[in-house]
Design a protein around this motif. Structure first.
Motif, mmCIF file in Angstrom:
data_model
loop_
_atom_site.group_PDB
_atom_site.id
_atom_site.type_symbol
_atom_site.label_atom_id
_atom_site.label_comp_id
_atom_site.label_asym_id
_atom_site.label_seq_id
_atom_site.Cartn_x
_atom_site.Cartn_y
_atom_site.Cartn_z
ATOM 1 N N LEU A 132 0.863 -1.285 0.112
ATOM 2 C CA LEU A 132 0.118 0.028 0.095
ATOM 3 C C LEU A 132 1.062 1.376 0.056
ATOM 4 N N GLY A 367 -10.617 3.237 7.609
ATOM 5 C CA GLY A 367 -9.270 2.842 6.893
ATOM 6 C C GLY A 367 -9.310 3.035 5.351
ATOM 7 N N ARG A 370 -10.190 6.244 3.938
ATOM 8 C CA ARG A 370 -9.035 7.187 3.788
ATOM 9 C C ARG A 370 -8.043 6.816 2.753
ATOM 10 N N TYR A 371 -7.388 5.482 2.626
ATOM 11 C CA TYR A 371 -6.773 5.222 1.496
ATOM 12 C C TYR A 371 -7.001 5.331 0.144
ATOM 13 N N SER A 372 -8.475 5.227 -0.074
ATOM 14 C CA SER A 372 -8.992 5.482 -1.244
ATOM 15 C C SER A 372 -8.819 7.003 -1.652
ATOM 16 N N PHE A 374 -6.573 8.725 -0.429
ATOM 17 C CA PHE A 374 -4.951 9.131 -0.760
ATOM 18 C C PHE A 374 -4.611 8.565 -1.985
#
Length: 385
Positions: A132, A367, A370-372, A374
């Motif tokens: 990731l 989580g 938020r990663y998507s 980013f």
């Protein structure tokens, strides 16, 4: 124009000047985001009033008046600060969560064998984290280890029955172990299968297109509970006598196929958003169909539908709680099952257990969200349509 007229021209770039004092810092952020207009000011003040009314009782219930440890329900049902309360304990019963934590994580997985799912979890995090993080090198090797090697190792460790490991039947699995296993397999299977279904639905071959359309519309037209019920109860009726396979495997297949149908429509939306010129440009380069899709079309299409893909993943992660209908105990089901334990029956036990499950689900879903976001910022090319 003489030489002296050009003497003012700079020979080097001027140094960047700091932003005006009124445009940076906490005060500037508050003024810009919370009090930029009369409407924003009113909404901000209303929000602060609601927080002031709601937050203190929540903090008091969840932390100040909460019970954190204890042997049984008596610490949550009768004992309170300053004596015995006739209406029961007024705070959260985290002692119940603490006492049942092992079951919430692993279900009825044997105590002496719980090091195996813990080891799988460590390997999962150790391989997922570098995958990731964009700056970490060797993504190809990392992907092979994560998507191909890890599932085999996880199967050997969790199921056992080989290399001297005792066999652990899947009916003994439960809690977060079941939730994460169903989610991980569903994500790994549904994305590539959904891409193939989306491509098949846009295919010019009538047979392929018809099969994909029938599959997608059939699966999307029935609830997941029905799919799980069919996979668990009805499917064995159509198999030859004496032929069967694990109920957990049936649930994995049902969840994966269900998510793949929805994923196919998300990906198809991205494919339709790609301008026709991209397809024509790829054809002009002499690329084959699969080269065109792999190098030109799919990278752009998947970037456009990242929110939809992650939304499908989040929905699937939460829908794993529906496996309770086929007598499989995921995190939510194992929490609810422990409410019937007479040694922990108290007025605050259900709320405490359900809030614990809600927080765990929220952490994983937040989580992923938020990663998507980013990845969207990182892949943003600044192109405006």
């Amino acid at each position: 124009m003489t030489q002296t007229d050009l003497s003012w021209v700079r020979t080097e770039m001027a140094q960047a000047m700091p932003a005006p004092a009124g445009e940076r810092g906490l005060v500037a952020w508050v003024r810009k985001n919370l009090f930029a207009s009369v409407g924003d000011t009113i909404l901000t003040l209303l929000g602060l009033v609601l927080v002031a009314l709601i937050l203190p009782p929540i903090i008091d219930w969840a932390f100040v008046q909460a019970v954190w440890t204890g042997p049984d329900r008596t610490v949550c049902a009768t004992i309170a600060q300053g004596g015995i309360q006739p209406d029961g304990w007024s705070g959260a019963c985290w002692a119940f969560v603490n006492a049942k934590f092992g079951q919430f994580m692993f279900g009825r997985y044997p105590l002496e064998e719980r090091w195996r799912p813990i080891l799988v979890g460590i390997l999962f995090v150790a391989l997922l984290a570098p995958l990731l993080i964009p700056r970490v090198p060797h993504k190809g090797l990392n992907a092979v280890l994560f998507f191909l090697v890890l599932p085999i190792v996880a199967f050997i460790l969790l199921v056992g029955g080989m290399f001297g490991l005792p066999h652990v039947e899947t009916p003994l699995w439960g809690g977060l172990l079941v939730t994460l296993t169903l989610s991980f397999v569903g994500i790994v299977v549904s994305l590539p299968l959904g891409i193939l279904l989306a491509l098949g639905r846009r295919s010019r071959m009538p047979v392929v297109k018809t099969i994909c359309i029938v599959f997608i519309e059939t699966i999307r037209g029935i609830p997941l509970i029905t799919v799980l019920f069919m996979a668990s109860v009805m499917l064995p009726l159509f198999l030859p006598a004496g032929v069967t396979f694990d109920k957990f495997l049936r649930a994995l297949i049902g969840v994966s196929l269900f998510a793949a149908a929805y994923m196919a429509e998300v990906v198809r939306g991205g494919l339709q958003a790609i301008p026709k010129g991209q397809y024509e440009g790829a054809d002009s380069l002499g690329l084959s169909y699969w080269q065109k899709m792999y190098f030109i079309v799919l990278p752009q299409a998947l970037k456009l539908v990242i929110p939809g893909i992650v939304n499908t993943f989040i929905g699937m992660f939460k829908d794993t709680s529906l496996v309770y209908i086929i007598s499989m105990f995921d995190l939510l089901a194992i929490v609810r099952q422990n409410f019937s334990d007479a040694s922990w029956a108290s007025p605050q036990t259900p709320a405490s257990g359900l809030i614990f499950a809600a927080v765990v689900f929220w952490l994983f879903c937040f989580g992923m969200s938020r990663y998507s976001m980013f990845m969207e910022r990182r892949l943003d090319t600044g192109h405006k349509r």
